[in-house]
Design a protein around this motif. Structure first.
Motif, PDB file in Angstrom:
ATOM      1  N   ALA A 159       0.257  -0.635  -5.960  1.00  0.00           N
ATOM      2  CA  ALA A 159      -0.456  -0.732  -4.692  1.00  0.00           C
ATOM      3  C   ALA A 159      -1.832  -0.107  -4.732  1.00  0.00           C
ATOM      4  O   ALA A 159      -2.674  -0.408  -3.898  1.00  0.00           O
ATOM      5  CB  ALA A 159       0.360  -0.072  -3.588  1.00  0.00           C
ATOM      6  N   GLY A 180       0.899   3.249  -9.474  1.00  0.00           N
ATOM      7  CA  GLY A 180       1.631   2.227  -8.748  1.00  0.00           C
ATOM      8  C   GLY A 180       0.805   0.979  -8.525  1.00  0.00           C
ATOM      9  O   GLY A 180      -0.418   0.998  -8.530  1.00  0.00           O
ATOM     10  N   LEU A 212       8.632   3.794  -0.781  1.00  0.00           N
ATOM     11  CA  LEU A 212       9.235   2.496  -1.096  1.00  0.00           C
ATOM     12  C   LEU A 212       8.985   1.467  -0.008  1.00  0.00           C
ATOM     13  O   LEU A 212       8.613   0.320  -0.285  1.00  0.00           O
ATOM     14  CB  LEU A 212      10.737   2.669  -1.318  1.00  0.00           C
ATOM     15  N   GLU A 213       9.161   1.876   1.236  1.00  0.00           N
ATOM     16  CA  GLU A 213       9.017   0.926   2.347  1.00  0.00           C
ATOM     17  C   GLU A 213       7.589   0.421   2.509  1.00  0.00           C
ATOM     18  O   GLU A 213       7.366  -0.711   2.945  1.00  0.00           O
ATOM     19  CB  GLU A 213       9.490   1.583   3.646  1.00  0.00           C
ATOM     20  N   ASN A 214       6.629   1.272   2.150  1.00  0.00           N
ATOM     21  CA  ASN A 214       5.224   0.878   2.292  1.00  0.00           C
ATOM     22  C   ASN A 214       4.609   0.363   0.994  1.00  0.00           C
ATOM     23  O   ASN A 214       3.421   0.045   0.955  1.00  0.00           O
ATOM     24  CB  ASN A 214       4.410   2.064   2.801  1.00  0.00           C
ATOM     25  N   ASN A 215       5.438   0.290  -0.055  1.00  0.00           N
ATOM     26  CA  ASN A 215       4.943  -0.147  -1.357  1.00  0.00           C
ATOM     27  C   ASN A 215       3.731   0.672  -1.797  1.00  0.00           C
ATOM     28  O   ASN A 215       2.758   0.148  -2.336  1.00  0.00           O
ATOM     29  CB  ASN A 215       4.588  -1.644  -1.342  1.00  0.00           C
ATOM     30  N   PHE A 216       3.794   1.969  -1.557  1.00  0.00           N
ATOM     31  CA  PHE A 216       2.720   2.862  -1.969  1.00  0.00           C
ATOM     32  C   PHE A 216       2.740   3.044  -3.483  1.00  0.00           C
ATOM     33  O   PHE A 216       3.735   2.697  -4.142  1.00  0.00           O
ATOM     34  CB  PHE A 216       2.855   4.211  -1.265  1.00  0.00           C
ATOM     35  N   VAL A 245       5.776   3.852  -5.924  1.00  0.00           N
ATOM     36  CA  VAL A 245       6.991   3.040  -5.923  1.00  0.00           C
ATOM     37  C   VAL A 245       7.492   2.777  -7.338  1.00  0.00           C
ATOM     38  O   VAL A 245       8.699   2.793  -7.601  1.00  0.00           O
ATOM     39  CB  VAL A 245       6.757   1.720  -5.152  1.00  0.00           C
ATOM     40  N   THR A 246       6.584   2.557  -8.287  1.00  0.00           N
ATOM     41  CA  THR A 246       7.020   2.254  -9.650  1.00  0.00           C
ATOM     42  C   THR A 246       7.606   3.478 -10.334  1.00  0.00           C
ATOM     43  O   THR A 246       8.473   3.356 -11.197  1.00  0.00           O
ATOM     44  CB  THR A 246       5.844   1.717 -10.472  1.00  0.00           C
ATOM     45  N   ARG A 293      11.583   7.288   0.754  1.00  0.00           N
ATOM     46  CA  ARG A 293      11.747   6.043   1.499  1.00  0.00           C
ATOM     47  C   ARG A 293      10.414   5.552   2.057  1.00  0.00           C
ATOM     48  O   ARG A 293      10.157   4.336   2.081  1.00  0.00           O
ATOM     49  CB  ARG A 293      12.762   6.255   2.632  1.00  0.00           C
ATOM     50  N   ASN A 326      -1.018   7.630  -0.484  1.00  0.00           N
ATOM     51  CA  ASN A 326      -1.806   6.398  -0.610  1.00  0.00           C
ATOM     52  C   ASN A 326      -3.280   6.662  -0.850  1.00  0.00           C
ATOM     53  O   ASN A 326      -4.135   6.050  -0.243  1.00  0.00           O
ATOM     54  CB  ASN A 326      -1.642   5.543   0.652  1.00  0.00           C
TER      55      ASN A 326
END
Length: 537
Positions: A17, A15, A153-157, A160-161, A150, A81
């Motif tokens: 991030a 990802g 996605l919400e934290n752009n961890f 996400v991709t 979610r 993360n």
């Protein structure tokens, strides 16, 4: 329909991030001197993925002490993360994904029992295993899956991709064991994407990283960032009778010499990411054995920026591919182990067929001719090698020697890792990168599509992107394979990646540690599947 009785095939992705350097710490090490050749040939564990089975039947009990290279004060317990090389194995012990990648590079059901798409792939129905417990006794349900995705996605961890065009608001829990994932456009490769499980662990609703509750084979006892993690067997693990170990201790070790000394002295009974200097020290000892994954999908490409002169001319890029003596590089850098590459990634993807494109051979005269036609017959270039991952510098220096045969003057300019990541990664015109194995489309989404987080070549071709969208949208496996091969042809003819070889990975364990088999993923210790390991006697 895809179920736990059916494996489906696939390569790697990261990802946006996650820091590039952090991700690389979980990758594989490679043998980089001919001193290791004979030892690798005789090492335990075989040379092919899924080599010889471990001796004896699994037994319960014992403590595995893993001396893991890397780690820092930033070590984390967050399931979504991780950044350091020690985070990867720790999180793998504490959490489980819906799907994971097995040692042969294939997706395999984990917490999911089945996955089935609707007619156009815009909706996937996921059925969960029955009775899976979290460490606190809570039963896994569909809401936990939705919460986990979610949160990512919400934290752009990093994951996400991998979730593609998922629409979390429209996705629903039908019943405790059934979740319907809805996508804004067809997403035919969801099972393959989820098999890149390192960033997609499932956690309970209300999850707090400070209290790491998961469904994994071990529960946390203590954690000291930059130092060690101590875990104990989760007695109610869903994949009974696993795990076999009573305890797992992961120790952060800063360098390979310390790892080796710890293994030979009995302080640890597993270490990872070995280079040839350690292989010689282990030769002849009866207390330890090597686990050599000689055939992997990991690669260290030379990266050529296609948007900058002189490399925007495809003739120059092709000349750089033609100056490489690939078998000689395999011998000189990896002691002859590993496999010759042909400038295409996704080695174990079902769509990968080495017979489709001619194997590139060194052709210095043709390289000279192309450079002359491009107006660069006296080419002088700078190559900044990748600073981490054994073998990168050796490969860069050997490339310079081989390229001189075509009249190309290559200046190899090493940089410290901090300087490289701050100033050179993905910006310098001619460099290197480092990748473990991921299915082709997932690797492309991260490295060769316009806007990809690690598009080091700055490759940007609308036709290529259109093919990618078609491939990820079709549920027809045969059509998807055909489209992927069209993309691979573009990589081969016009891409900016020079992939001379696929590298081997070597770990070492005490002689009584069983269940650690070779893997094609280029990630250490069977991709850290600790639930499968046991101590014999």
């Amino acid at each position: 329909m895809m179920s736990d009785k059916q494996d489906f095939a696939v390569p790697r992705l990261v990802g946006a991030a996650v820091s590039r350097r952090g991700f690389l710490r979980v990758g594989g090490a490679i043998v980089t001197a001919t001193a290791g050749a004979g030892l690798l040939a005789a090492c335990a564990g075989g040379t092919d993925p899924g080599g010889q089975p471990a001796s004896g039947s699994p037994v319960r009990g014992g403590t595995m002490r893993f001396g893991c290279k890397g780690g820092a004060s930033t070590d984390t317990l967050d399931a979504h993360n991780y950044l350091t090389g020690v985070d990867g194995p720790r999180l793998s012990a504490l959490y489980d994904p819906l799907v994971r990648m097995d040692e042969s590079g294939q997706p395999k059901m984990a917490l999911a029992e089945s996955m089935e798409p609707n007619a156009d792939g815009t909706e996937w129905t996921v059925r969960l295993r029955e009775g899976v417990q979290f460490h606190d006794g809570k039963i896994l349900d569909a809401d936990d899956v939705l919460f986990s995705f979610r949160r990512i996605l919400e934290n752009n961890f990093p994951g996400v991709t991998l979730l593609g065009p998922l629409n979390p608001a429209a996705s629903t829990a039908v019943d405790p064991r059934t979740v319907v994932l809805k996508f804004d456009k067809p997403y035919a490769i969801l099972p393959q994407a989820l098999s890149c499980h390192w960033f997609l662990y499932i956690v309970p609703v209300g999850y707090d990283p400070a209290k790491p509750i998961g469904t994994g084979p071990f529960t946390l006892v203590s954690f000291t960032p930059g130092s060690q993690s101590e875990m104990k067997r989760f007695a109610n693990y869903w994949d009974s009778p696993k795990p076999y170990l009573d305890e797992l201790v992961i120790l952060d070790i800063s360098d390979e010499t310390s790892q080796l000394n710890a293994l030979l002295s009995g302080q640890v009974n597993a270490i990872n990411l070995l280079s040839a200097s350690s292989l010689a020290a282990l030769q002849g000892t009866s207390t330890a054995k090597l686990i050599a994954s000689e055939k992997t999908g990991g690669y260290i490409p030379f990266t050529v920026r296609v948007d900058q002169a002189p490399y925007r001319d495809v003739r120059v890029r092709t000349a750089l591919k033609l100056v490489v003596d690939r078998p000689a590089m395999l011998t000189g850098v990896f002691a002859g182990r590993g496999e010759v590459g042909n400038d295409i990634f996704g080695r174990y993807d079902p769509a990968y067929d080495p017979s489709l494109m001619p194997q590139r051979q060194q052709d210095l005269e043709q390289a000279r001719s192309l450079l002359k036609a491009a107006g660069h017959e006296d080419l002088a270039i700078e190559l900044i090698p990748f600073p981490e991952g054994a073998g990168a510098l050796q490969a860069a220096e050997l490339f310079a020697t081989q390229a001189s045969g075509a009249g190309i003057r290559v200046q190899v300019t090493p940089q410290p890792a901090t300087q490289y990541y701050a100033n050179s990664y993905a910006t310098t015109p001619f460099s290197q990168d480092y990748w473990g194995y991921y299915p082709y489309l997932l690797a492309a989404s991260q490295s060769t599509l316009a806007g990809a987080p690690f598009n080091t070549t700055h490759f940007d071709m609308p036709e290529y992107a259109q093919l990618f969208n078609q491939a990820t949208s079709t549920l027809d496996d045969a059509l998807r394979t055909e489209i992927q091969r069209d993309m691979m042809k573009i990589d081969y003819d016009q891409g900016g990646l020079v992939i001379p070889s696929f590298f081997p990975v070597v770990d070492a364990v005490a002689s009584n540690v069983q269940g650690v088999e070779p893997t094609v993923t280029a990630f250490p210790l069977r991709t850290y599947q600790f639930q499968d390991f046991w101590i014999q006697g």
